[in-house]
Design a protein around this motif. Structure first.
Motif, mmCIF file in Angstrom:
data_model
loop_
_atom_site.group_PDB
_atom_site.id
_atom_site.type_symbol
_atom_site.label_atom_id
_atom_site.label_comp_id
_atom_site.label_asym_id
_atom_site.label_seq_id
_atom_site.Cartn_x
_atom_site.Cartn_y
_atom_site.Cartn_z
ATOM 1 N N SER A 540 0.848 -1.189 0.000
ATOM 2 C CA SER A 540 0.000 0.000 0.000
ATOM 3 C C SER A 540 0.881 1.236 0.000
ATOM 4 C CB SER A 540 -0.904 0.003 1.233
ATOM 5 O OG SER A 540 -1.799 -1.086 1.161
ATOM 6 N N LEU A 541 0.787 1.995 -1.084
ATOM 7 C CA LEU A 541 1.606 3.195 -1.201
ATOM 8 C C LEU A 541 0.686 4.400 -1.395
ATOM 9 C CD1 LEU A 541 4.259 1.764 -3.685
ATOM 10 C CD2 LEU A 541 4.500 2.051 -1.212
ATOM 11 N N GLU A 542 1.190 5.570 -1.021
ATOM 12 C CA GLU A 542 0.389 6.771 -1.220
ATOM 13 C C GLU A 542 0.544 7.229 -2.677
ATOM 14 O OE1 GLU A 542 1.509 10.277 0.946
ATOM 15 O OE2 GLU A 542 -0.353 11.288 0.411
ATOM 16 N N MET A 543 -0.550 7.193 -3.426
ATOM 17 C CA MET A 543 -0.504 7.550 -4.843
ATOM 18 C C MET A 543 -0.743 9.045 -5.072
ATOM 19 S SD MET A 543 0.117 4.868 -6.701
ATOM 20 C CE MET A 543 0.716 3.361 -5.946
ATOM 21 N N TYR A 544 -1.318 9.703 -4.081
ATOM 22 C CA TYR A 544 -1.684 11.116 -4.232
ATOM 23 C C TYR A 544 -0.549 11.987 -4.768
ATOM 24 C CZ TYR A 544 -3.061 15.867 -2.899
ATOM 25 O OH TYR A 544 -3.324 17.207 -2.896
ATOM 26 N N PRO A 545 0.696 11.822 -4.307
ATOM 27 C CA PRO A 545 1.747 12.733 -4.799
ATOM 28 C C PRO A 545 2.119 12.527 -6.279
ATOM 29 C CG PRO A 545 2.393 11.682 -2.732
ATOM 30 C CD PRO A 545 1.193 10.940 -3.233
ATOM 31 N N LYS B 537 -5.079 13.002 -0.156
ATOM 32 C CA LYS B 537 -3.768 13.041 0.481
ATOM 33 C C LYS B 537 -3.676 12.057 1.649
ATOM 34 C CE LYS B 537 -0.566 16.820 1.311
ATOM 35 N NZ LYS B 537 -0.413 18.278 1.354
ATOM 36 N N ASN B 538 -2.472 11.591 1.921
ATOM 37 C CA ASN B 538 -2.236 10.710 3.065
ATOM 38 C C ASN B 538 -3.114 9.464 3.063
ATOM 39 O OD1 ASN B 538 -0.326 12.538 4.102
ATOM 40 N ND2 ASN B 538 -1.965 13.753 5.026
ATOM 41 N N THR B 539 -3.354 8.947 1.857
ATOM 42 C CA THR B 539 -4.179 7.738 1.755
ATOM 43 C C THR B 539 -3.364 6.665 1.052
ATOM 44 O OG1 THR B 539 -6.112 9.143 1.511
ATOM 45 C CG2 THR B 539 -6.370 6.835 0.873
ATOM 46 N N SER B 540 -3.135 5.570 1.725
ATOM 47 C CA SER B 540 -2.372 4.480 1.107
ATOM 48 C C SER B 540 -3.281 3.274 0.928
ATOM 49 C CB SER B 540 -1.174 4.099 1.982
ATOM 50 O OG SER B 540 -0.282 5.188 2.048
#
Lengths: 559, 559
Positions: A540-545, B537-540
Motif C-alpha cells: 500500500s503506497l500513497e498515490m496522491y503525490p 492526500k495521506n491515503t495508502s
C-alpha cells in the motif's frame, strides 16, 4: 590469409533468413530471406481464438531450400569455393514445440492431422496455454520451488510444457499420437541432417533450459513425480523427451545426402546444434563478460553472461539462468519485457488506427519534446510483465493526461515506459551481483529509431551502442556454425575469438544527456512507485503525490 | 385563455441566443442565435498564453440587437401583440467579470484599452489566475475557513476575485482605472436597461454567491480585512463592488428608451435580474424539490435545490451552496465536473486527430460493448476535479490497456469515467441529507448521445430523463423574465407554477439495465479506490488487486 565461411540459418516467426559469413574477415557476404507460405505471414491463426498462433512445419524445408540455393549461387558467383563453407548454424524462434513421431517427422505431415492446428508447431507467441502455465506454476510453488527460481518465479504460457499440457487437454488424440515433441530449434538441425530417429536428435540447452525447466541441479527435465501430479499421461511422455541437452558449439550432424545432392554440394557440411533466436542475436551482437545485449523488437530480450565459476546465481524475477545457454563456459542470463515494439504498434494501429508509416510521424513530433514535458507516465505492461514481476496478468496504465495531451506525447510516454521497465531489469541484475560494463542493442527498433535509443541512454544513464549487423541472429547462427566445425583450430580457440573478428557496433553511440538524465531520474522514482503499487501484492503506497509530481516535473522543464 | 409572452436571452461563450416563450401554453414560439464577431468563435485568445480566454464586451450589444430584431419580427409575423410580451430574462455565462467605469461602461470601449486583453470580459474558462486562486484559498483556510465551506473547500481560478486579483498583479493600470467590475450576467440587464450608474446595477445572487464568496452569514462579500491581506488595493475595491445581491425574480429595470425606439416597441418591457447560464438551464429543465438537474456539455453542472428551512446545509466538497441562487425560497446547490464533453473531444481531436464527426464513429462501436468488456477503467480528471475533491491539479488516468485495446474501448471508458464521477457527486449529496427523487439531463450531450445517457442510467442506478427543450438556458431566462414581471398574478403565484406549464421531458427515458448495473457496481468500487488513492492526500491503498479485478470483470462478461 585463406578464408573460411559458414552459413547461419534463422528460422523466425514469418520467414527464414540465411547469411553467408566470412569467418576470418568477419564480412557478411550475403543474406537472403524467404517468407513462409502458409497462414497469415507464415502464422496459422484461428479466428475463434485470438490467443492461438501456429506454424505449418512443411514451410521450413520449402523456404530453407529456396534460401540456401540462393546463398550458394551467390557464393559461387563471388568465387567462394563451396569446400570452404565449413559449417552451418541455426536457430529457431521459441519456445515453439511441435509434435513428431519416432522418425522425427511432424504429425502435421499426416493426412489425418494436416488441417489440425494442434498438430502444427506451437509458435512462441501462442497464448492458449495460460491456464496450464498457472497450473504448472502453482504446482511447482508447492512441490518444487527450485524449478521456479531459475525461471523468474513463474512458468510462462509461452513455454514448452504449458503448450504440450494444453494439447493433452484439448486434443488428446494429437498428444497420444505424438511420440515426442521437438523444439523448432532442434527440429531444424534434424531436418537438414536427415535425422530420422527422434531419440537421436540432440536437444539444445538454450531452449531446454528454463523453457523446459531443464537444469543439471535436478537432473534435467522436471521429475516424473512432478509431471505425474499434472497428469499421468504427462509423466509418461518424459521418457520420450530427452535426458541430455547440449550447447550450440556441438555438432548435431552433417547436411544430409539428399540436401547435398539437391544443392550440388561436393561434401556434406557439418551442422551445429541449434539455439533460440534471441540468444544467437546476443552472440552476433558480441555478448560476453560485462556486455549486456538488448534485442529490441516487438518484445525485448535481454541477454547477459556470467562466468560459470560454480557459485549459484539467483536473480529474483529474472526468467532464465542457464549454464551454457548463450556461451559455453558461461551462465546465460535471459530476461526481457513482454512488449516493447508491440506497445508502440498497439498505439499506432489500435488507438491511432494508422498504418506503420505513422510511427515516423509520431516519432518526429515526440523528438521535439523534453523529458518530463508531457506530464505523462505510463506502465509498460500492456502484455503483462515478464521481468521482474513475472506476472502476465498485469495491464497497461497511463497517468497525467490533461485536455491538452497529444497523441505524440502519449507515444513518447510509452517509449519512456519501456525504458523504465528496462532499467528496472538492469537494476535487479546489478543488485544481485551481475556487473554490466556496456550495453549493446540490436533488433529493428534499435536500428531504426534513434529516439528510442536516446531515451534509453538517458533513462539507463549509460551509453547505448547498436550492433552493426542488421541480422545479428543469423550472424550468431553463422558464428556457432563455424565455431562448432572449426573449434580448436587457430583463430577458433574459443567463441570469443570468432566474435572478436565478426561482431561490430555502429559508429553512432547514444550518450546520456545530463539534463534529461536528471529529469528521468525523478520520473523513474514515480515509475517505481506505480510499478510497485500496482505490481506487488500486499503493498500500500500513497498515490496522491504522483499527479502533483508529474505536474511539477512538467513545470520545471517547460520553457 | 389569453396568452402572455416573455423573451429569454442567453449570453453564452460563443453566441447569444434569444427565445420567445408562451408563458401560458408553455410553447417555445421561436428562438434565434447570433454569434459574436470578435476573436475565435467569439473568444479572444492569446497565442502566448493558452490559459487566456476573453470576450470583447462590444459584441454583446451588436449580437443582442440582431437576435432581438429577428425575434420580434417572428412575433409580429405570427400575430403576437408586442404588448403581450411582458418580460425579459437573461443570463450570462460565468463567472465572467469585466472592468467598467462609474457609468457601467466597459473600459474596453476606450481607445486606450480597446486592444488590451485585460480590459475585456474575463471569460469563465480563462485559467490565467491559478496562482491567485491558490493564494485566496490559502488565506481563507488560515483566516476565514467559513468562506471555503460554501464553495467546496477551494476557491477556483475561474471565479470573480481570482481574475480581478490577477488583473491587479499583471495590469495595475486596468485595475486602477476600473471603478468597479461587473459579472457579465449583471452587465447584460444594465446594458439593455440603459443603466449608466454602476452603483445602481443590481447584482444577482446566483453569480455573487460562492463565485464572489457572497453570503449573508458574513454580511455579503469577503470582509475588508481579508481582502486587505491579499492586497490593500484589493480591499479598497470592495466599496466599489456591492453590498446587496438579489434573486432573479426581481426586476432590474425596463428596456431602455433607445432600445425600444430601435425595436419600435410600443412600451418598455421589464427586465429581470440576470443569472448564470447553468442555473437557468436547471430552471428551464424543471429543477425543484427532489429534482436533480445535470447540464451536460464540455463540462457538467449539477443543480439541485433544497427548501431553505433555516438549517445549515454543508456538503463537503460541493462547490456552491447559496440561498436563492436557483429558485427563490430554496437553497441552491451547485456541483459539477470540470470536464465531460471536453474529455470526449480531447480523445477525438488530440489523441485520434479526427474532427467532431468521429464521435459518431466511436459511439457506434462503443455501443456494441458490454459494461466491463473492455477491461479498462479511467479517471475523469483531465481537467482536474471540481467536485467533490475540488482539486484542479489532478490529471487523467487510464488503466487496463492490453495490446488488443481499441480506440472505441478507450472512448467508452472515458464516458464511464464521467458517469462514475457523476455518481460520486450524487452519493456525496445523498450522504449529507439531500433527497434525490429524479434526475433530469439537459445540454448537447444529453440530447445527442443515447449511449452516454444509457451508461449514466446504469451507473447511477436510476432512470435518466432528458429535458424536452433544446435550449433550457434561454428557456429558464424566459421563465424568470415572465415571472419577475407577472408574479402575484393568477398562474404566477410562484415560479413552480410557470415551470409546471413550461418544463417538459422527452418521452424516451433511459432505464437502468439489471446486468449492466451489476457490472458497473463492481467497476465503481474499483473507480472509488483509484479516486481515493490518487485524489486524497495521506491515503495508502493496495492497488495490486485493481488490474486483476478488471481482468476478472472482463472475463465474467465476455461471451
Amino acid at each position: 590469409m585463406k578464408s573460411y565461411y559458414s552459413i547461419g540459418l534463422d528460422f523466425g516467426t514469418n520467414s527464414v533468413r540465411a547469411l553467408l559469413l566470412d569467418l576470418i574477415s568477419g564480412e557478411e557476404i550475403v543474406s537472403e530471406t524467404e517468407n513462409y507460405q502458409s497462414g497469415e505471414l507464415g502464422v496459422l491463426l484461428d479466428n475463434k481464438n485470438p490467443h492461438l498462433a501456429r506454424q505449418y512445419p512443411g514451410d521450413y524445408s520449402v523456404s530453407f531450400a529456396k534460401v540456401f540455393t540462393r546463398i550458394l549461387k551467390k557464393a559461387r558467383s563471388v568465387g567462394i569455393r563451396l569446400d570452404d563453407i565449413k559449417g552451418i548454424g541455426s536457430d529457431g524462434t521459441g519456445s515453439s514445440p511441435l509434435p513428431v513421431d519416432e522418425t522425427a517427422t511432424p504429425l502435421a505431415f499426416r493426412d489425418e492431422f494436416k488441417d489440425n492446428l494442434n498438430a502444427q508447431t506451437w509458435l512462441w507467441k501462442d497464448h492458449t496455454s495460460a491456464a496450464e502455465a498457472a497450473e504448472i506454476t502453482d504446482l511447482a510453488r508447492k512441490m518444487r520451488p527450485a524449478y521456479l527460481k531459475k525461471c523468474g518465479g513463474a512458468y510462462s504460457s509461452e513455454w514448452f510444457f504449458s503448450k504440450i499440457f494444453h494439447c493433452l487437454k484439448v486434443d488428446p488424440k494429437v498428444f497420444k499420437t505424438a511420440y515426442s515433441w521437438l523444439e523448432l530449434s532442434d527440429y531444424i538441425p534434424a531436418l537438414i541432417c536427415g535425422n530420422n530417429d527422434v531419440r537421436k536428435v540432440k536437444r539444445n540447452i538454450c531452449a531446454a533450459g528454463h523453457k523446459a525447466m531443464f537444469h543439471p541441479d535436478w537432473g534435467g527435465l522436471p521429475d516424473t513425480e512432478f509431471l505425474h501430479h499434472l497428469s499421468p499421461d504427462f509423466a509418461d511422455l518424459r521418457n520420450r523427451l530427452y535426458s541430455q541437452a547440449v550447447t550450440s558449439d556441438q555438432i548435431a550432424g552433417v547436411l544430409s545426402r539428399e540436401w547435398c545432392q539437391k544443392f550440388e554440394l561436393p561434401k556434406a557440411i557439418p551442422v551445429a546444434v541449434g539455439a533460440l533466436d534471441a540468444h544467437l542475436g546476443a552472440v552476433g551482437s558480441g555478448v560476453g563478460k560485462g556486455i549486456f545485449v538488448k534485442i529490441i523488437g516487438t518484445s525485448t530480450c535481454d541477454i547477459m553472461v556470467q562466468p560459470d565459476d560454480g557459485t549459484e546465481l539467483d536473480i529474483p524475477g529474472v526468467a532464465g539462468i542457464v549454464p551454457g545457454s548463450v556461451l559455453p563456459g558461461y551462465i546465460g542470463i535471459e530476461a526481457g519485457q513482454s512488449a516493447v515494439g508491440d506497445i508502440f504498434n498497439w498505439f499506432v494501429s489500435r488507438v491511432r488506427n494508422e498504418d506503420e508509416k505513422h510511427h515516423l510521424v509520431l516519432t518526429k513530433q515526440a523528438e521535439k519534446l523534453k523529458a518530463g514535458e508531457s506530464g505523462l507516465l505510463a506502465l509498460d505492461w500492456n502484455n503483462g510483465n515478464r521481468n521482474i514481476l513475472t506476472d502476465p496478468r498485469l495491464t497497461g496504465l497511463l497517468v497525467g493526461q490533461t485536455l491538452h495531451t497529444t497523441d505524440y506525447e502519449i507515444y513518447r510516454a510509452l517509449i519512456e515506459a519501456t525504458a523504465f521497465g528496462a532499467r528496472r531489469i538492469i537494476e535487479q541484475m546489478e543488485t544481485h551481483g551481475v556487473k554490466i560494463d556496456k550495453v549493446i542493442n540490436c533488433g529493428g527498433i534499435a536500428e531504426k529509431n534513434p529516439l528510442v535509443m536516446q531515451i534509453y541512454a538517458d533513462v539507463l544513464q549509460r551509453p547505448m551502442q547498436v550492433a552493426k549487423s542488421a541480422q545479428t541472429v543469423a550472424l550468431g547462427a553463422a558464428i556457432y556454425g563455424g565455431f562448432a566445425a572449426l573449434k580448436g583450430n587457430k583463430g577458433f580457440e574459443n567463441i570469443e575469438a570468432v566474435q572478436s573478428r565478426v561482431c561490430r557496433v555502429k559508429e553512432k553511440v547514444y550518450n546520456p544527456r545530463e539534463r534529461e538524465v536528471k529529469t528521468y531520474q525523478r520520473l523513474y522514482q514515480v515509475y517505481k512507485k506505480l510499478h510497485d503499487g500496482f505490481g506487488i501484492k500486499n503493498t500500500s503506497l500513497e498515490m496522491y503525490p504522483i499527479m502533483k509530481e508529474l505536474l511539477e516535473i512538467k513545470r520545471s522543464v517547460s520553457p
